[in-house]
Design a protein around this motif. Sequence first.
Motif, PDB file in Angstrom:
ATOM      1  N   THR A 126      13.126 -11.478  -3.570  1.00 22.99           N
ATOM      2  CA  THR A 126      13.119 -10.971  -2.198  1.00 22.99           C
ATOM      3  C   THR A 126      11.851 -10.180  -1.941  1.00 22.99           C
ATOM      4  O   THR A 126      11.302  -9.538  -2.843  1.00 22.99           O
ATOM      5  N   ILE A 127      11.420 -10.207  -0.713  1.00 26.89           N
ATOM      6  CA  ILE A 127      10.234  -9.438  -0.346  1.00 26.89           C
ATOM      7  C   ILE A 127      10.688  -8.078   0.149  1.00 26.89           C
ATOM      8  O   ILE A 127      11.566  -7.964   1.006  1.00 26.89           O
ATOM      9  N   ASN A 128      10.089  -7.043  -0.418  1.00 29.02           N
ATOM     10  CA  ASN A 128      10.405  -5.688  -0.024  1.00 29.02           C
ATOM     11  C   ASN A 128       9.402  -5.266   1.043  1.00 29.02           C
ATOM     12  O   ASN A 128       8.204  -5.532   0.928  1.00 29.02           O
ATOM     13  N   GLU A 129       9.881  -4.579   2.084  1.00 32.06           N
ATOM     14  CA  GLU A 129       8.964  -4.153   3.139  1.00 32.06           C
ATOM     15  C   GLU A 129       7.850  -3.259   2.601  1.00 32.06           C
ATOM     16  O   GLU A 129       6.723  -3.268   3.086  1.00 32.06           O
ATOM     17  N   LEU A 130       8.202  -2.459   1.580  1.00 27.87           N
ATOM     18  CA  LEU A 130       7.206  -1.537   1.036  1.00 27.87           C
ATOM     19  C   LEU A 130       6.109  -2.280   0.280  1.00 27.87           C
ATOM     20  O   LEU A 130       4.966  -1.852   0.242  1.00 27.87           O
ATOM     21  N   ASP A 131       6.488  -3.390  -0.325  1.00 33.65           N
ATOM     22  CA  ASP A 131       5.514  -4.149  -1.103  1.00 33.65           C
ATOM     23  C   ASP A 131       4.370  -4.660  -0.227  1.00 33.65           C
ATOM     24  O   ASP A 131       3.272  -4.893  -0.714  1.00 33.65           O
ATOM     25  N   LYS A 132       4.662  -4.811   1.055  1.00 34.81           N
ATOM     26  CA  LYS A 132       3.651  -5.369   1.948  1.00 34.81           C
ATOM     27  C   LYS A 132       2.446  -4.468   2.095  1.00 34.81           C
ATOM     28  O   LYS A 132       1.361  -4.936   2.454  1.00 34.81           O
ATOM     29  N   ILE A 133       2.638  -3.174   1.897  1.00 35.88           N
ATOM     30  CA  ILE A 133       1.467  -2.296   2.013  1.00 35.88           C
ATOM     31  C   ILE A 133       1.047  -1.791   0.632  1.00 35.88           C
ATOM     32  O   ILE A 133       0.450  -0.738   0.480  1.00 35.88           O
ATOM     33  N   SER A 134       1.387  -2.527  -0.417  1.00 37.02           N
ATOM     34  CA  SER A 134       0.955  -2.134  -1.760  1.00 37.02           C
ATOM     35  C   SER A 134       0.136  -3.264  -2.360  1.00 37.02           C
ATOM     36  O   SER A 134       0.008  -4.344  -1.791  1.00 37.02           O
ATOM     37  N   MET A 135      -0.375  -3.005  -3.532  1.00 36.54           N
ATOM     38  CA  MET A 135      -1.207  -3.998  -4.206  1.00 36.54           C
ATOM     39  C   MET A 135      -0.428  -5.267  -4.550  1.00 36.54           C
ATOM     40  O   MET A 135      -1.028  -6.300  -4.835  1.00 36.54           O
ATOM     41  N   ALA A 136       0.925  -5.166  -4.524  1.00 44.46           N
ATOM     42  CA  ALA A 136       1.740  -6.341  -4.813  1.00 44.46           C
ATOM     43  C   ALA A 136       1.454  -7.438  -3.793  1.00 44.46           C
ATOM     44  O   ALA A 136       1.696  -8.613  -4.040  1.00 44.46           O
ATOM     45  N   ASN A 137       0.929  -7.031  -2.648  1.00 46.29           N
ATOM     46  CA  ASN A 137       0.664  -7.991  -1.574  1.00 46.29           C
ATOM     47  C   ASN A 137      -0.740  -8.617  -1.672  1.00 46.29           C
ATOM     48  O   ASN A 137      -1.106  -9.442  -0.845  1.00 46.29           O
ATOM     49  N   ILE A 138      -1.504  -8.194  -2.639  1.00 44.33           N
ATOM     50  CA  ILE A 138      -2.873  -8.703  -2.779  1.00 44.33           C
ATOM     51  C   ILE A 138      -2.860  -9.962  -3.640  1.00 44.33           C
ATOM     52  O   ILE A 138      -2.162 -10.018  -4.657  1.00 44.33           O
TER      53      ILE A 138
END
Lengths: 723, 723
Positions: A126-138
């Motif tokens: 699942t995609i976490n909303e917080l991950d979107k603004i972290s390096m996990a999204n890079i």
Amino acid sequence: MEFESFLTSLATSFLIFVVLMSLFSWLSRKQGNTVVYYPNRILKGMDPWDGGSRTRNPIAWIREALSSTEQDIINMSGVDTAVYFVFLSTVLGILVLSGIILLPLLLPLAATDDGGKIVHARTNTTINELDKISMANIEKRSPRLWAFLVATYWVSFVTYLLLWKAYKHVSELRSQALMSPEVKSEQFAILVRDLPGVPEGQTRKEQVDSYFTTIYPDTFYRSVVITDNKEVHKIWEELEGYRKKLSHAEAVYAGSKTTANPEGTKPTTKTGLLGLIGEKVDSIQYYNDKINELIPKLEAEQKVTLREKQKGAALVFFNNRVTAASAAQSLHAPMVDTWTVTGAPEPRQLLWSNLTIKFFGRIIRQYAVYIFVALMILFYMIPISFISALTTLPKLQKALPFLKPIVEIAPIRTVLEAYLPQIALIVFLALLPKLLLFLSKTEGIPSQSHAVRAASGKYFYFIVLNVFIGVTITGTLFGTLKTIQNDINGIVGLLAKSLPGNATFFLTFVALKFFVGYGLELSRLVPLIIYHIKRKYLCKTEAELKDAWFPGDLSYATRVPSDMLIITITFCYSVIAPLIIPFGVLYFGFGWLVLRNQALKVYVPSYESYGQMWPHLHSRLIAALLLYQLTMAGFFGVMEFMFAPFMIPLPIISLIFEFVCREKFYRFFQHPALEPASKEIKETPNMEQIFRSYIPPYLNYEKADDEQFEDALSQVSKTGSTV
Amino acid sequence: MEFESFLTSLATSFLIFVVLMSLFSWLSRKQGNTVVYYPNRILKGMDPWDGGSRTRNPIAWIREALSSTEQDIINMSGVDTAVYFVFLSTVLGILVLSGIILLPLLLPLAATDDGGKIVHARTNTTINELDKISMANIEKRSPRLWAFLVATYWVSFVTYLLLWKAYKHVSELRSQALMSPEVKSEQFAILVRDLPGVPEGQTRKEQVDSYFTTIYPDTFYRSVVITDNKEVHKIWEELEGYRKKLSHAEAVYAGSKTTANPEGTKPTTKTGLLGLIGEKVDSIQYYNDKINELIPKLEAEQKVTLREKQKGAALVFFNNRVTAASAAQSLHAPMVDTWTVTGAPEPRQLLWSNLTIKFFGRIIRQYAVYIFVALMILFYMIPISFISALTTLPKLQKALPFLKPIVEIAPIRTVLEAYLPQIALIVFLALLPKLLLFLSKTEGIPSQSHAVRAASGKYFYFIVLNVFIGVTITGTLFGTLKTIQNDINGIVGLLAKSLPGNATFFLTFVALKFFVGYGLELSRLVPLIIYHIKRKYLCKTEAELKDAWFPGDLSYATRVPSDMLIITITFCYSVIAPLIIPFGVLYFGFGWLVLRNQALKVYVPSYESYGQMWPHLHSRLIAALLLYQLTMAGFFGVMEFMFAPFMIPLPIISLIFEFVCREKFYRFFQHPALEPASKEIKETPNMEQIFRSYIPPYLNYEKADDEQFEDALSQVSKTGSTV
């Protein structure tokens, strides 16, 4: 953890915080509570509200905290507390300066990349909303990683700069304190251990006196030979216990004299175990008998102790500070393991029973404790993994089926889901400090402050290894625990891989710590309740009442490692999930404000080490920074970033920085420097008083004013050889 | 190497030794040679033969050496020399005690086993007669290996025991020397470096004086600010050079006045390069002119130096030993890198130009030198492998075909075959020490003795790594050099495998060292020849003659590492080929006797460090022991001995032993202890004289008696601020 739980958790924490703040405003204004909210001022004989506002609304106390100067803190709570505030404000500064650059730089970069989404879509998580603004999204190998690499450098260099300034400042504070014109007993004394065997025809005291008279003919004042006080201390404790019970019984008796019963009821007690079984007797009579019985016993034991229980250690007093400071750090005997000297700790923090442990005994104990603690740290990993696994709600429900109806209610479920793992963690961490302090004392350390530092250091390693690394790695991989590689090299990579997945957990953890932790700290709800219960049902005498509200100190042994854990978490996530930075800022900002209030009004330091805590704080901060840098190096590797080798210089720079700081500043924190000690003193020191301050109360019990103790001591010199 | 070559080599060595001994007996009796054979006694103003026998036959000088006491050595040659003899006798003791057990135990065990023969038969290599009485003859997995394992333990424990006793004894020697009632300048002085910037309105000297007056109001005597003496020293050297030349020219002129030529011939010189080119002038006139020209220049430069070239370091004098000893080890300023103190070295060994190097400058230099030396040690491996390969006779013959006719002669061939590799090695080793001493001085070390220790340490690692390990591994495997594994773990195993094959080489090497080395040492053939040549053709004045025979010191920087190499070899082979033990015993036995003679009669120590060499010797001995233990562990592994893991505790015990010794004894060798310093002194120290002993001759040149220097110095204090 889902995003919703995260928000709920934040909101709940904040709600609790608001409630606690309101309680504080309301409760602290009541006259009956001043001893809980202003004990430090009361003990110093000051008016609780003098100068400050009686209104305790947030604006009022925060303004007061902000307007207090470092000198106020030193006056009210000592140099150690001031140094702790330097620590708090330094960390706050590091986080603010980091945040100013990292948040505007990294958040947009992360939010506008889609690498995370792609990965997650592939792996079906699942995609976490917080991950979107972290390096996990890079995306892997993205050139945007350059910005993250630069950010890592920025955080590191901000840390070096502020730590350097802080170390200088703390050095200055320590120096000022040591050159103070006030006479402080510990600046005139040294502790001598590992005395060699007494030569034929001399007493221990003569041996010590003649040795130091030869070396310091003009400045040696006198010495106290350390004795084995176990027995005399036991008797004294017993006697003191009966005295307290007696005055309690007298107060009860006096209280029972009402108009209806002018004679009063004599309180009774049972003579057996804990006063619960055995013959029923008149308490006052019984305690008086016991006291009269113990006084001669104590006196006899005091004499025996002073004469026959002398050990191979002594306190030596000099009539000036420079000689004492110089003697405390000079090699005296050619055999390094005899006549070993150290500066004397304050009388109140001397660990009397540790003074007689021999040179190599201390070394062996130290290593034994290190090995034991290392094993403990490593093997606590196992229970903590189990706790992490158990405290997920579905598992708990399965294990304790009777919880089911409660858990089914939706809001409770959300709250529980948000908090359970954190609460388990916090409770777990509360078990350890006492054991670690005990172990540190077992090492043979002569002073309380040093033992606290040693315990704090152990706790730091425990907390970082088991909570931070343990939760990160085992938390993520619990299903596949066996995949954890045994070699240490693998762990850094594993940690780097696991970090992003745990960001939300640690965000919640930090928020819980500052909202609820500092809320409870400020409102002092627990001490308040305990005080009122004791006052109402237990305390009869003034002394008992004072015991009930007497505040503790800042208890660095646990406070510092907790702060360090937050720093480690904030550092390690600062670049991966920069949202942690505001949380860290809030933690240290709130912490500074709340503890400023507590230091000025509540806590009473139990010792003064003139800032010896600082090098300890400094090097653990560097350790946290190193862990961060290594993790980031691993992380850039995981991201398959071509320029990851540019991370290699950072840990090396950190090690050099630590080395330079140690060389430049550390020795002054081990030994008093002669330059400050040579500053003039206000008055000629009263050597007799300095000397007496080191005699424990159970050795010259009630005789501080007459000559008996003096006699006993000098008698020892004369007759000891015939004993 | 074949067995025959080995015997030839031994026989030749012995023959050379006998010749050298006879030469010594004969030459040392001649009156004209006394300055070569008794310079130490002559310089002390003693009769060369006083007390001793004039006959220098072996029995006579050996009896004299044996009957001399440690106190004699201290009187004639100082504590450092006595400590060196403790080292020699300790090693001798270790080897004798080891040999007593190992030779009768292991030789028969090895000789009666046939494992080696079987192996050799299989691998088709030649059987060496020496291998038959070494471990090479033991079968793999043989239970006889137990004896070899026990022998390893025996050697180790004998070493611990004797080293412990020796360390205690040396501590005692140092303590005695430091409590001596003689006034020694260095016991009243400390060296202060890293002075902070001079405050406004003060001179450097005022800064230093006021600082130390505040801290030591009663005991501070005065200070000397260190100046940059490069320029003044250069002028002084030039002046001294001309003075020497002048007196030489005058002597030549006086000598030329014969009855035939009563006026004499005025010597001439050329003014150009090296006196070889340029205008021809009258020497006496020319030198006198030069001297008269330089004297005012020197005086002017002296003033400039004292006034304007003051640097951030100073020597500080106290009027008692205890204060100086205590000041030398106490932290003075809160900033550890300012006002750093150390005990002052003797005036004669002060490395003046190193004193002004700053705190972190010293650390950086130290690490830079360490890294450079480490690289040098590692990459010298390559040239040494080439030398080993080149110096086999067939290869040499090929490379230098003109040698062929000589080499073809059978006896010469045998001798050459026996010696060539060893000579190559010895020549090669002679190149390094000067470079290492230079590098050690570059580190910023303030005293000559410390620089010598540092150089000796570097040389030790060089010699062990490159000669011992290098020759063993590359020597055996030269054809298959590329099979050397890169990882360090492999090296121990490889070393263990290669050792037996090189036993004969090292036996020859040790024999060469003691027969030829000590033979040359005792007979002093080289200094004798140089002296006589100089006396006959070069020296004209008394001073020149004295320069020609003036002896050196024991030059520990090269002597100690050579001894250490022998110890390492003897240790490592002690169990594998016990025959090495008698060779080692002979080396240290001869060494003790020969050097005893030389210390009493020849060498003049160039400094006194009160035994500070000992911890250095001790820890290198332990390093050699550790290498031995690791090699043996590897060796038992190679022998597939089931109980090889029983070797694991040994290196651990060695490390613990070293740790305990370091804790118990080392600090006293770094710092003077206060207890010995507090012993009474014979007379009130002449502080003026102590102070003057530290002023280099070129600063108060010819003015030691008048007040000019004093004026210049005090002028500095007064006028310096306006400069």
